[in-house]
Write an enzyme that holds these catalytic residues in place. Structure first.
Site, short mmCIF file in Angstrom:
data_model
loop_
_atom_site.label_atom_id
_atom_site.label_comp_id
_atom_site.label_asym_id
_atom_site.label_seq_id
_atom_site.Cartn_x
_atom_site.Cartn_y
_atom_site.Cartn_z
N SER A 1 1.18 -1.39 -0.04
CA SER A 1 0.57 0.20 -0.13
C SER A 1 1.05 1.22 -0.13
O SER A 1 2.34 0.92 0.76
CB SER A 1 -1.10 -0.09 0.65
OG SER A 1 0.12 -0.06 2.25
N GLU B 1 6.67 0.10 -5.60
CA GLU B 1 5.12 -0.49 -6.26
C GLU B 1 3.96 -0.62 -5.49
O GLU B 1 3.89 -1.39 -4.44
CB GLU B 1 5.12 -1.77 -6.85
CG GLU B 1 6.15 -2.34 -8.22
CD GLU B 1 6.68 -1.17 -9.63
OE1 GLU B 1 5.29 -0.70 -8.90
OE2 GLU B 1 7.55 -1.55 -10.09
N CYS C 1 -2.76 -4.96 -8.15
CA CYS C 1 -3.00 -3.54 -8.15
C CYS C 1 -2.85 -2.58 -9.42
O CYS C 1 -3.55 -1.42 -9.48
CB CYS C 1 -0.85 -3.78 -7.49
SG CYS C 1 -0.38 -4.61 -9.29
P1 NAD Z 1 0.30 -3.19 3.24
O1 NAD Z 1 1.48 -2.61 2.39
O2 NAD Z 1 0.00 -3.56 4.11
O3 NAD Z 1 1.41 -4.35 3.38
C1 NAD Z 1 2.64 -4.62 2.38
C2 NAD Z 1 3.59 -5.60 2.99
O4 NAD Z 1 4.30 -4.68 4.48
C3 NAD Z 1 3.21 -7.07 4.42
O5 NAD Z 1 4.71 -7.50 4.36
C4 NAD Z 1 3.83 -5.83 5.32
O6 NAD Z 1 3.92 -6.80 6.30
C5 NAD Z 1 4.38 -5.24 5.21
N1 NAD Z 1 4.46 -4.06 7.01
C6 NAD Z 1 3.35 -3.09 7.09
N2 NAD Z 1 4.03 -2.09 7.46
C7 NAD Z 1 5.59 -2.08 7.60
C8 NAD Z 1 6.30 -1.23 7.85
N3 NAD Z 1 6.41 0.02 8.55
N4 NAD Z 1 7.67 -1.17 7.59
C9 NAD Z 1 7.89 -2.61 5.91
N5 NAD Z 1 7.08 -2.87 5.66
C10 NAD Z 1 5.43 -2.77 6.34
O7 NAD Z 1 -0.33 -4.15 1.67
P2 NAD Z 1 -1.14 -5.09 1.33
O8 NAD Z 1 -2.35 -4.44 1.97
O9 NAD Z 1 -0.62 -6.17 1.65
O10 NAD Z 1 -1.63 -4.98 -0.25
C11 NAD Z 1 -1.96 -4.49 -0.57
C12 NAD Z 1 -1.99 -3.00 -1.48
O11 NAD Z 1 -0.41 -2.84 -2.29
C13 NAD Z 1 -2.68 -2.50 -2.47
O12 NAD Z 1 -2.90 -1.26 -1.56
C14 NAD Z 1 -2.56 -3.00 -3.67
O13 NAD Z 1 -2.63 -1.74 -4.80
C15 NAD Z 1 -0.67 -2.74 -3.33
N6 NAD Z 1 -0.12 -3.31 -4.96
C16 NAD Z 1 0.51 -3.05 -5.63
C17 NAD Z 1 1.02 -3.23 -6.16
C18 NAD Z 1 1.74 -2.50 -7.31
O14 NAD Z 1 2.82 -3.64 -8.19
N7 NAD Z 1 2.24 -1.19 -7.66
C19 NAD Z 1 0.75 -5.37 -6.46
C20 NAD Z 1 0.27 -5.69 -5.50
C21 NAD Z 1 -0.26 -4.99 -4.27
#
Ligand code: NAD
Length: 469
Positions: A222, A243, A277
Site C-alpha cells: 500500500s 510498487e 494492483c
Molecule cells: P500493506 O502495505 O498493508 O503490506 C505490505 C507488506 O508491508 C506486508 O508484508 C506488511 O507486513 C509490510 N509492512 C507493514 N508495515 C510495514 C512497515 N512499517 N515497514 C515495512 N513493512 C511493513 O499492503 P497489502 O494490503 O498487503 O497489499 C495491498 C496493497 O498493495 C494495495 O494497495 C495494492 O494496490 C498494492 N499493490 C501494489 C502492487 C504494485 O505493483 N504497484 C502490486 C500488488 C499490490
C-alpha cells in the site's frame, strides 16, 4: 491428503511461535506459519551477508544457470504450489489465478536469467572512453503483499539474484505459506543463506527497511506502508523500488464495439477477484455506447463462476481477508446510498462461509463517489459516463494514483493519442493489466517509483558504476 502435504510439512516449524492460517473460502485450517522475530531477521541478514560475495563472484552466466534450474524446480512442483496458493490466498486454480501465477513465477525467473546486460560504452570519441557497469548492491530486502504473493516475490528476488545480490524476504502475514513454499523450492538450486524468508509482522518489515546491512528495499504494497518505508530507509540512504497502490482508469472511446471488448474489460477489472494492483478500477464510458457497454459487461460478469478455489470450475474466489471484504462492502453501500445503480451483485450472502463478495457492477455513479476515488481492491467496478474525451482524460488524471490505465477503441492510432495524455506508468490499448517480463513496469505519481521487469528491472538491482579512462 493433499498433493502439497510434503511441501507444507517441510515449511512447518517444529517449535516456536506460530500463526494459524485459515482458508478464506471456507474458514478451515490450511497450516501453521512461523512467526519470526527481529532476532530471526538478524540471523537471516548475517547469513545473506556471508553468502553474497561468493554468489556475486560466480558471474552472470553461472547465476543465470542456477536461476534457470530454479525455474525448472518451480515447474516440477507447480501443482503443489498452485494448490497451496489457492487454499491460502483463496484464488481459484483455473482462470488467470493460481496455476497462472505459478506459471508466471517460472516465466519471470527465466526472463531474469536470460535478459542480456552488457556494460554500455557511453562515450568513445578518441579522447574519452567511459563505460557504465552494474555491480551487485549486496543484501536486498523484499517486502510483499497478499494478493499475488508468489509472483510478486519472484518479481523482487529474480532480478536481485541475477544481479549478484542476496535477498531477505518479508512476506505478508496473510500469505506467508505461499512464499515460504516457493522459496523452499527455489532453495534447492541456490546456495544456503543466500535467500531466506523471515515470516514476521510489520515490525520485521520496518526493521528490514532501516537495517544498515540492507542496501535496497523492493516493496510492493500500500501507499501508506511505502511512505513508512521511505521514512525508515532515510537514515541509511537505501535504494528503493516502490510498487504501491493503484486506482487505474479505463476509457472506452465512442467507436469501441461493446460486445468485442466486454470480456477484456471484465478480466482487466476482475482478475484475481479485483485484488490486483494494476486492475481496472474505474471505467469511463462515452454516452453513445454507455448502455451497450453496461449490458455486455453484465452478461459476461454474470456468467463467471465464483467459489472455492480448489473446485476446477471456478474462476473467481473470495476476498483474501475480512478487512478487504469490509472495504468492498462499505464502498458498494456508499455508492448505493448515493443513488448509483447496482447492475449486478452488491448482495453478499451473509450465511455463506468465507469472504465471498459477488462480482458487482455499479452504473450512473458520480466521479467523486468513494467507490471511484478510493482503491476498492475487490470485485466492484464503478462505470462512469462521459461526453467528451477531454472530460474523460481529466477525470482519469484526477487522482493521486498513477499505476496503469487503458484506452479502448477500434482506432489504435486515436487510442494512442489519448494514452499519451494519461498520467500513468503504463497505458494499455484494448487490454488492461497485461504484464510481460520483457516490458518495464512501474508507477507514476503516488503509485511509486522505480521500474521492474526487462533490462531496466535488472539495472534497478545493481549499483551503476562508471569506468572512465
Ligand atoms: P500493506 O502495505 O498493508 O503490506 C505490505 C507488506 O508491508 C506486508 O508484508 C506488511 O507486513 C509490510 N509492512 C507493514 N508495515 C510495514 C512497515 N512499517 N515497514 C515495512 N513493512 C511493513 O499492503 P497489502 O494490503 O498487503 O497489499 C495491498 C496493497 O498493495 C494495495 O494497495 C495494492 O494496490 C498494492 N499493490 C501494489 C502492487 C504494485 O505493483 N504497484 C502490486 C500488488 C499490490
Amino acid at each position: 491428503m493433499e498433493t502439497y502435504d510434503a511441501l507444507l510439512a517441510s515449511i512447518t516449524p517444529d517449535s516456536g511461535e506460530t500463526r494459524t492460517i485459515l482458508d478464506p473460502a471456507t474458514g478451515t485450517v490450511v497450516g501453521q506459519a512461523p512467526v519470526h522475530s527481529i532476532e530471526d531477521l538478524e540471523k537471516a541478514v548475517a547469513a545473506a551477508q556471508a553468502a553474497q560475495p561468493a554468489w556475486a563472484g560466480l558471474g552472470h552466466d553461472a547465476r543465470s544457470a542456477a536461476l534457470l534450474k530454479a525455474a525448472d524446480a518451480v515447474e516440477r512442483s507447480a501443482e503443489e504450489l498452485a494448490r497451496l496458493l489457492s487454499r491460502e490466498q483463496g484464488k481459484p486454480l483455473n482462470g488467470p489465478n493460481a496455476r497462472f501465477e505459478v506459471g508466471a513465477c517460472a516465466a519471470w525467473l527465466r526472463a531474469a536469467a536470460t535478459l542480456p546486460l552488457e556494460p554500455e560504452t557511453v562515450v568513445d570519441d578518441g579522447e574519452t572512453y567511459a563505460e557504465l557497469h552494474y555491480r551487485p548492491i549486496g543484501v536486498v530486502g523484499a517486502i510483499g503483499p497478499w494478493n499475488w504473493p508468489m509472483m510478486i516475490t519472484i518479481w523482487q528476488i529474480a532480478p536481485a539474484l541475477r544481479m549478484g545480490n542476496a535477498v531477505v524476504v518479508k512476506p505478508s502475514e496473510y500469505t506467508p505459506l505461499s512464499v515460504l513454499a516457493l522459496v523452499h523450492v527455489l532453495n534447492q538450486e541456490v546456495p544456503e543463506g543466500l535467500l531466506t524468508v523471515v515470516s514476521g509482522g510489520p515490525e520485521v518489515g520496518a526493521r528490514l527497511a532501516e537495517h544498515p546491512a540492507i542496501g535496497k528495499i523492493m516493496f510492493t504494497g500500500s501507499t501508506a506502508t511505502g511512505q513508512a518505508i521511505i521514512r525508515s530507509s532515510a537514515d541509511t540512504v537505501k535504494r528503493l523500488t516502490l510498487e504501491l497502490g493503484g486506482n487505474d482508469a479505463g476509457i472506452v472511446l465512442p467507436d469501441a464495439d461493446p460486445a468485442a471488448i466486454a470480456e477484456g474489460l471484465f478480466w482487466g477489472s476482475f482478475i484475481n477477484t479485483g485484488q490486483t494492483c494494476a486492475a481496472l478500477k474505474r471505467l469511463y464510458v462515452h454516452d453513445d455506447i454507455y448502455d451497450a457497454v453496461c449490458d455486455e459487461l453484465t452478461k459476461v460478469a454474470a456468467a463467471m463462476p465464483m467459489g472455492v478455489g480448489l473446485e476446477e470450475s471456478n474462476v473467481l474466489g473470495p476476498l483474501q481477508n475480512r478487512q478487504q471484504f469490509e472495504v468492498v462492502a462499505r464502498l458498494v453501500e456508499a455508492a448505493r446510498g448515493s443513488g448509483a445503480r447496482v447492475l449486478l451483485g452488491g448482495n453478499p450472502d451473509a450465511d455463506q462461509a468465507g469472504f465471498f463478495y459477488p462480482a458487482t457492477l455499479v452504473a450512473d455513479i458520480n466521479n467523486n463517489n468513494p467507490l471511484v476515488t478510493e482503491e476498492q481492491f475487490g470485485p466492484a467496478l464503478p462505470i462512469i459516463r462521459y461526453s467528451t474525451v477531454d472530460e474523460a482524460v481529466e477525470m482519469a488524471n484526477g487522482l493521486d494514483a498513477g499505476l496503469g490505465a487503458s484506452v479502448w477503441s477500434a482506432d489504435v492510432t486515436e487510442a494512442r493519442k489519448v494514452a499519451a495524455r494519461l498520467d500513468a506508468g503504463t497505458v494499455w490499448i484494448n487490454k488492461h493489466g497485461a504484464v510481460d517480463p520483457r516490458v518495464p513496469f512501474g508507477g507514476a505519481k503516488q503509485s511509486g517509483y522505480g521500474l521492474e521487469f526487462g533490462v531496466e528491472g535488472l539495472k534497478a538491482l545493481g549499483v551503476p558504476q562508471v569506468i572512465n579512462g
